[in-house]
Each structure stands twice: as C-alpha cells, then as structure tokens.
Design an enzyme around this catalytic site. Structure first.
Site, PDB file in Angstrom:
ATOM      1  N   LYS A  41     -18.560  -9.192   8.262  1.00  0.00           N
ATOM      2  CA  LYS A  41     -19.031  -9.097   6.676  1.00  0.00           C
ATOM      3  C   LYS A  41     -18.077  -8.370   5.779  1.00  0.00           C
ATOM      4  CE  LYS A  41     -23.269  -7.566   9.231  1.00  0.00           C
ATOM      5  NZ  LYS A  41     -24.168  -6.499   9.470  1.00  0.00           N
ATOM      6  N   GLY A  42     -16.985  -7.662   6.431  1.00  0.00           N
ATOM      7  CA  GLY A  42     -16.248  -6.989   5.592  1.00  0.00           C
ATOM      8  C   GLY A  42     -15.285  -7.666   4.435  1.00  0.00           C
ATOM      9  N   GLU A  97      -9.446 -11.267   4.751  1.00  0.00           N
ATOM     10  CA  GLU A  97      -9.966 -10.111   5.695  1.00  0.00           C
ATOM     11  C   GLU A  97      -9.820  -8.940   4.794  1.00  0.00           C
ATOM     12  OE1 GLU A  97     -11.442  -8.572   8.012  1.00  0.00           O
ATOM     13  OE2 GLU A  97     -10.570  -9.173   9.935  1.00  0.00           O
ATOM     14  N   ASP A  98     -10.967  -8.004   5.128  1.00  0.00           N
ATOM     15  CA  ASP A  98     -11.161  -6.700   4.656  1.00  0.00           C
ATOM     16  C   ASP A  98      -9.675  -5.764   4.823  1.00  0.00           C
ATOM     17  OD1 ASP A  98     -11.592  -6.373   7.315  1.00  0.00           O
ATOM     18  OD2 ASP A  98     -13.761  -5.290   6.725  1.00  0.00           O
ATOM     19  N   ASP A 101      -5.925  -3.429  10.635  1.00  0.00           N
ATOM     20  CA  ASP A 101      -5.780  -1.994  11.264  1.00  0.00           C
ATOM     21  C   ASP A 101      -4.890  -2.150  12.511  1.00  0.00           C
ATOM     22  OD1 ASP A 101      -6.268   0.798  11.644  1.00  0.00           O
ATOM     23  OD2 ASP A 101      -7.903   0.058  12.921  1.00  0.00           O
ATOM     24  N   LYS A 129      -3.096  -1.174   6.954  1.00  0.00           N
ATOM     25  CA  LYS A 129      -2.816  -0.054   7.652  1.00  0.00           C
ATOM     26  C   LYS A 129      -1.515  -0.150   8.387  1.00  0.00           C
ATOM     27  CE  LYS A 129      -7.433   1.855   8.244  1.00  0.00           C
ATOM     28  NZ  LYS A 129      -8.112   2.762   8.942  1.00  0.00           N
ATOM     29  N   PHE A 150      -9.720   6.636   7.373  1.00  0.00           N
ATOM     30  CA  PHE A 150     -10.837   5.688   7.525  1.00  0.00           C
ATOM     31  C   PHE A 150     -11.584   5.569   6.220  1.00  0.00           C
ATOM     32  CE2 PHE A 150     -15.183   4.026   8.728  1.00  0.00           C
ATOM     33  CZ  PHE A 150     -14.836   3.000   9.737  1.00  0.00           C
ATOM     34  N   ASP A 157     -17.412  -0.697   6.008  1.00  0.00           N
ATOM     35  CA  ASP A 157     -18.340  -0.007   6.255  1.00  0.00           C
ATOM     36  C   ASP A 157     -18.196   1.179   6.946  1.00  0.00           C
ATOM     37  OD1 ASP A 157     -18.202  -1.703   8.462  1.00  0.00           O
ATOM     38  OD2 ASP A 157     -19.782  -0.543   9.334  1.00  0.00           O
ATOM     39  N   ARG A 163     -20.653  -0.386   2.107  1.00  0.00           N
ATOM     40  CA  ARG A 163     -20.064  -1.670   1.952  1.00  0.00           C
ATOM     41  C   ARG A 163     -20.170  -2.003   0.422  1.00  0.00           C
ATOM     42  NH1 ARG A 163     -18.984  -4.366   6.762  1.00  0.00           N
ATOM     43  NH2 ARG A 163     -20.689  -4.127   8.431  1.00  0.00           N
TER      44      ARG A 163
HETATM   45  P1  IMP Z   1      -8.208  -4.227  14.082  1.00  0.00           P
HETATM   46  O1  IMP Z   1      -8.546  -5.173  14.789  1.00  0.00           O
HETATM   47  O2  IMP Z   1      -7.866  -2.875  14.709  1.00  0.00           O
HETATM   48  O3  IMP Z   1      -7.227  -4.623  13.034  1.00  0.00           O
HETATM   49  O4  IMP Z   1      -9.576  -3.860  13.250  1.00  0.00           O
HETATM   50  C1  IMP Z   1      -9.921  -4.664  12.118  1.00  0.00           C
HETATM   51  C2  IMP Z   1     -11.500  -4.151  11.963  1.00  0.00           C
HETATM   52  O5  IMP Z   1     -11.704  -2.960  12.017  1.00  0.00           O
HETATM   53  C3  IMP Z   1     -11.701  -4.652  10.404  1.00  0.00           C
HETATM   54  O6  IMP Z   1     -11.849  -5.952  10.043  1.00  0.00           O
HETATM   55  C4  IMP Z   1     -12.791  -3.665  10.140  1.00  0.00           C
HETATM   56  O7  IMP Z   1     -13.817  -4.216  10.381  1.00  0.00           O
HETATM   57  C5  IMP Z   1     -12.412  -2.493  11.061  1.00  0.00           C
HETATM   58  N1  IMP Z   1     -11.983  -1.312  10.538  1.00  0.00           N
HETATM   59  C6  IMP Z   1     -10.394  -0.942  10.702  1.00  0.00           C
HETATM   60  N2  IMP Z   1     -10.270   0.045   9.749  1.00  0.00           N
HETATM   61  C7  IMP Z   1     -11.096   0.398   9.255  1.00  0.00           C
HETATM   62  C8  IMP Z   1     -11.401   1.318   7.883  1.00  0.00           C
HETATM   63  O8  IMP Z   1     -10.576   2.235   7.799  1.00  0.00           O
HETATM   64  N3  IMP Z   1     -12.764   1.420   7.489  1.00  0.00           N
HETATM   65  C9  IMP Z   1     -13.646   0.417   8.085  1.00  0.00           C
HETATM   66  N4  IMP Z   1     -13.488  -0.387   8.947  1.00  0.00           N
HETATM   67  C10 IMP Z   1     -12.417  -0.253   9.565  1.00  0.00           C
HETATM   68 MG    MG Z   2     -13.125  -7.163   9.068  1.00  0.00          MG
END
Ligand code: IMP
Ligand code: MG
Length: 174
Positions: A41-42, A97-98, A101, A129, A150, A157, A163
């Site tokens: 949803k992000g 994407e939002d 990470d 990040k 975070f 969220d 959100r």
């Molecule tokens: P990744 O697979 O670790 O890159 O994670 C990506 C997903 O983790 C994002 O699409 C978010 O849904 C969630 N996420 C990662 N960091 C944050 C944050 O700081 N706040 C909220 N959601 C996060």
């Molecule tokens: Mg996401």
C-alpha cells in the site's frame, strides 16, 4: 506503546521534490508512454502525486506484496498478495515504491517483472535508506536519501497507522 512522530521532511519539501522527479521522468520518457506499477500500500500516495506531474501518457497498475515478519523489519521472504491486472509485454515499466530499505523486496519484484517481457523496467522510490542495503538494487529515481530511521507518512506505516500523514516523520518511542 506510546510513540510520537517528529517531522523529517515537510509536506512542501516532499511535494516540490515529486514535481522535480515528475519533470525528469517526463523528459526521459519523451515520445513514449510510461506504465507505472505501484507497490501497495505504501507506494500509492507517492504514485498518485507523481503521476499528476508526468506529462507523457501514463497508464497505471497495482500490485501488493507482503514480506513475512515483524512490523519494522523485512524478512526477505516475499509473497504476492495481489498481482497486476495487465500484462507487461512491450511496456516501459516504472516501478513506484515508497522506500528501499534492505532491497530484498525490490530485488525479488524487479526480477519477477523483468521475466514478463517489458521493453524496459526502471525503479522510482520516494525514499532510500542506503545504509541498510543488504541486496544490491539499482534505483533510477530517488526522492530523498535518508538516514537509518524508521519513518512514516506519505504511504508509509507503523502497524498500518500514519500512512495518511502528508509529510515524512520519524517514529520516536519514549
Ligand atoms: P526492503 O525489502 O527491506 O527494502 O523493505 C521494503 C519495505 O519495508 C518497504 O516497502 C516498506 O513497506 C517497509 N519499510 C522499510 N523501511 C521502512 C520505514 O522506515 N518505515 C515504514 N516501512 C518501512
Ligand atoms: Mg513498500
């Protein structure tokens, strides 16, 4: 648990950066159509604002993936909860994407989308990040690089809350 949200990026900062990225995308895709793929949803808040700033023809589709695990960490195990409605064959796909990470979700997703025969696949994220990266992911358009905190708001969220904040904030637990 009690928590509060501290502003990291104001509504004005986010909006003006989205305009800039929209202009850049419009230049880069001049003479073509761009197919935006939103990761729910992000990514939804960012995608709709970004789409409004793109001047080349745009089509949209949505998909939802979920990573198993806790609310503040991505486990690396990705499951498709809702797949795209349209095929990607021959399309210039831009994944919206939002946040990137660890990069685990995106690296899985990009590979899956590339297998569907699109003309191109690029990635646009509102937030990145870089310190947290575990899997290498090439990001084509980044709104903001942020430190390892975070964050919530603009689609992001904490336990499904915040959100709807029109800015990016840091969750503080104290
Ligand atoms: P990744 O697979 O670790 O890159 O994670 C990506 C997903 O983790 C994002 O699409 C978010 O849904 C969630 N996420 C990662 N960091 C944050 C944050 O700081 N706040 C909220 N959601 C996060
Ligand atoms: Mg996401």
């Amino acid at each position: 648990m009690a928590e509060r949200v501290e502003i990291m990026l104001t509504e004005e900062e986010v909006d003006s950066r989205i305009r800039e990225i929209g202009e850049q995308i419009s230049k880069d895709y001049a003479g073509r159509m761009v197919h935006l793929v939103c990761v729910l949803k992000g990514g939804s808040f960012f995608m709709t604002e970004l789409a409004k700033r793109i001047t080349v023809p745009v089509s949209l589709d949505f998909m939802s993936v979920s990573s198993y695990g806790g609310s503040t960490k991505s486990s690396g195990v990705v499951r498709i909860v809702k797949d795209l409605d349209e095929p990607l064959e021959g399309k210039d796909v831009l994944v919206v994407e939002d946040i990137v990470d660890s990069g685990r979700t995106l690296s899985y997703l990009l590979e899956l989308l590339r297998d569907r025969g699109p003309a191109s696949v690029k990635l646009c994220t509102l937030l990145d990040k870089p310190e947290r990266r575990v899997v290498d992911v090439h990001v084509d358009y980044t709104g903001f690089e942020i430190p390892d905190e975070f964050v919530v708001g603009y689609g992001l969220d904490y336990d499904q809350r915040y959100r709807n904040l029109p800015y990016i904030g840091v969750v503080r637990f104290d």
